[in-house]
Design an enzyme around this catalytic site. Structure first.
Site, PDB file in Angstrom:
ATOM      1  N   TYR A  98      33.901  35.540  20.701  1.00 39.75           N
ATOM      2  CA  TYR A  98      34.296  35.864  20.778  1.00 39.75           C
ATOM      3  C   TYR A  98      34.859  33.765  21.411  1.00 39.75           C
ATOM      4  O   TYR A  98      36.190  33.547  22.232  1.00 39.75           O
ATOM      5  CB  TYR A  98      34.044  35.514  22.640  1.00 39.75           C
ATOM      6  CG  TYR A  98      34.671  35.964  23.852  1.00 39.75           C
ATOM      7  CD1 TYR A  98      35.058  36.563  24.068  1.00 39.75           C
ATOM      8  CD2 TYR A  98      33.749  34.660  24.501  1.00 39.75           C
ATOM      9  CE1 TYR A  98      35.670  36.181  25.419  1.00 39.75           C
ATOM     10  CE2 TYR A  98      34.714  34.576  26.105  1.00 39.75           C
ATOM     11  CZ  TYR A  98      35.513  35.474  26.507  1.00 39.75           C
ATOM     12  OH  TYR A  98      36.022  34.974  27.717  1.00 39.75           O
ATOM     13  N   SER A 103      41.887  43.752  37.716  1.00 42.23           N
ATOM     14  CA  SER A 103      40.449  43.443  37.721  1.00 42.23           C
ATOM     15  C   SER A 103      40.169  42.023  37.291  1.00 42.23           C
ATOM     16  O   SER A 103      40.972  41.493  36.777  1.00 42.23           O
ATOM     17  CB  SER A 103      39.321  44.345  37.132  1.00 42.23           C
ATOM     18  OG  SER A 103      40.158  44.860  36.124  1.00 42.23           O
ATOM     19  N   GLY A 104      39.659  42.010  38.328  1.00 45.40           N
ATOM     20  CA  GLY A 104      38.585  40.439  37.829  1.00 45.40           C
ATOM     21  C   GLY A 104      39.521  39.062  38.363  1.00 45.40           C
ATOM     22  O   GLY A 104      40.415  38.667  39.392  1.00 45.40           O
ATOM     23  N   ILE A 105      39.494  38.610  37.205  1.00 42.63           N
ATOM     24  CA  ILE A 105      40.487  36.982  37.056  1.00 42.63           C
ATOM     25  C   ILE A 105      42.048  37.615  37.325  1.00 42.63           C
ATOM     26  O   ILE A 105      42.509  36.773  38.193  1.00 42.63           O
ATOM     27  CB  ILE A 105      40.145  36.521  35.897  1.00 42.63           C
ATOM     28  CG1 ILE A 105      39.014  35.657  36.270  1.00 42.63           C
ATOM     29  CG2 ILE A 105      41.386  35.423  36.266  1.00 42.63           C
ATOM     30  CD1 ILE A 105      38.392  34.848  34.663  1.00 42.63           C
ATOM     31  N   ASP A 159      49.677  48.060  26.408  1.00 35.61           N
ATOM     32  CA  ASP A 159      48.212  47.959  26.098  1.00 35.61           C
ATOM     33  C   ASP A 159      48.661  46.153  25.017  1.00 35.61           C
ATOM     34  O   ASP A 159      49.342  46.850  24.024  1.00 35.61           O
ATOM     35  CB  ASP A 159      47.599  49.034  25.326  1.00 35.61           C
ATOM     36  CG  ASP A 159      45.974  48.253  24.760  1.00 35.61           C
ATOM     37  OD1 ASP A 159      45.951  47.901  24.425  1.00 35.61           O
ATOM     38  OD2 ASP A 159      46.059  49.849  23.780  1.00 35.61           O
TER      39      ASP A 159
END
Length: 264
Positions: free
Chosen positions: A156, A17-19, A65
């Site tokens: 982060y 998903s996403g980037i 993972d």
């Protein structure tokens, strides 16, 4: 031989998903074969089928993972031994809800494993293999919070500062070995990572948030322009050049035999 063209086969982490998924689509549109890595098998399979049908490229799916040591090591070995992989997109990442003091330590540890350990191990393996072949490209996704950690709560920003520092060091080490290294520092980008960490992009001014397709397209264009660091939102790279010049100018004075006069 160093090139400013992404070509061959790209391994993309966090590709469901996403980037990551957007990188996969835009690289497939350029004719690159793909190895897509993420935890969500169903999403990976759907994306792989779509990209193969739309662009006629070969797409392999690897369910992994990267917070799990054995699965990270297996992917590391793939990069060391598979000479067909010419591009690594180190994109997989996560953030943690809330601030640092009250965060769940286990979640913070998982974030460090995914945001720091995984790109370290994978870029190390890719660098070794690509340098031996004399060609390749490593793209590390950092963030603008690496430059302004005070403006983003928690650890982060520290993980992304690590990725930025690693990328700059690696680029210097590989400069004469035919391997291009690019760091990408997006600002706020419309992806699922914010929902998963409890943040609401809708609460932010829309002019602060870039669409993921635009961000990735700018990052790829930055690579093609020969940029070592790409900041998709920054209007004038002269601003970053001035920042970097000031940073480097301190170098000769950062390690001296005597304390600075103010400490005497």
């Amino acid at each position: 031989m160093t090139t400013n063209t992404l070509q061959g086969k790209a391994l993309v982490t966090g590709a469901s998903s996403g980037i990551g998924a957007t990188y996969a689509r835009q690289l497939a549109a350029k004719g690159l074969d793909l190895v897509l890595v993420a935890r969500d098998q169903a999403r990976l399979d759907t994306l792989a089928q779509t990209l193969a049908a739309d662009f006629g490229v070969a797409v392999e799916v690897v369910k992994a993972d990267l917070t799990q040591a054995a699965e990270l090591q297996a992917l590391e070995q793939r990069l060391l031994t598979d000479s067909s992989i010419s591009v690594l997109i180190n994109n997989a990442g996560m953030t943690v809800e809330g601030g640092y003091v009250d965060a769940d330590p286990a979640r913070v540890e998982a974030m460090i494993q995914l945001n720091v350990l995984a790109p370290t191990r994978l870029s190390m393996a890719a660098a070794k293999a690509m340098a031996a072949r004399g060609q390749g490209a490593i793209v590390n996704l950092a963030s603008v919070v690496a430059l302004i950690p005070e403006q983003f709560a928690g650890a982060y920003g520290a993980t992304k500062a690590f990725v930025l520092g690693l990328t700059q060091s690696l680029a210097t080490e590989l400069a004469d070995k035919g391997v291009r290294v690019q760091g990408v520092l997006p600002g706020l980008t419309r992806t699922e990572i914010f929902e998963r960490s409890g943040h609401d992009l809708a609460a932010l001014p829309p002019e602060w948030v870039m669409e993921v397709e635009d961000m990735v397209a700018a990052a790829i264009k930055g690579f093609e322009m020969g940029e070592g660091l790409t900041l998709p939102s920054l209007p004038d790279m002269a601003d970053f050049a001035a920042y970097d010049k000031a940073r480097l100018a301190m170098g000769p004075r950062l390690s001296l035999s005597n304390p600075a006069p103010r400490y005497r």
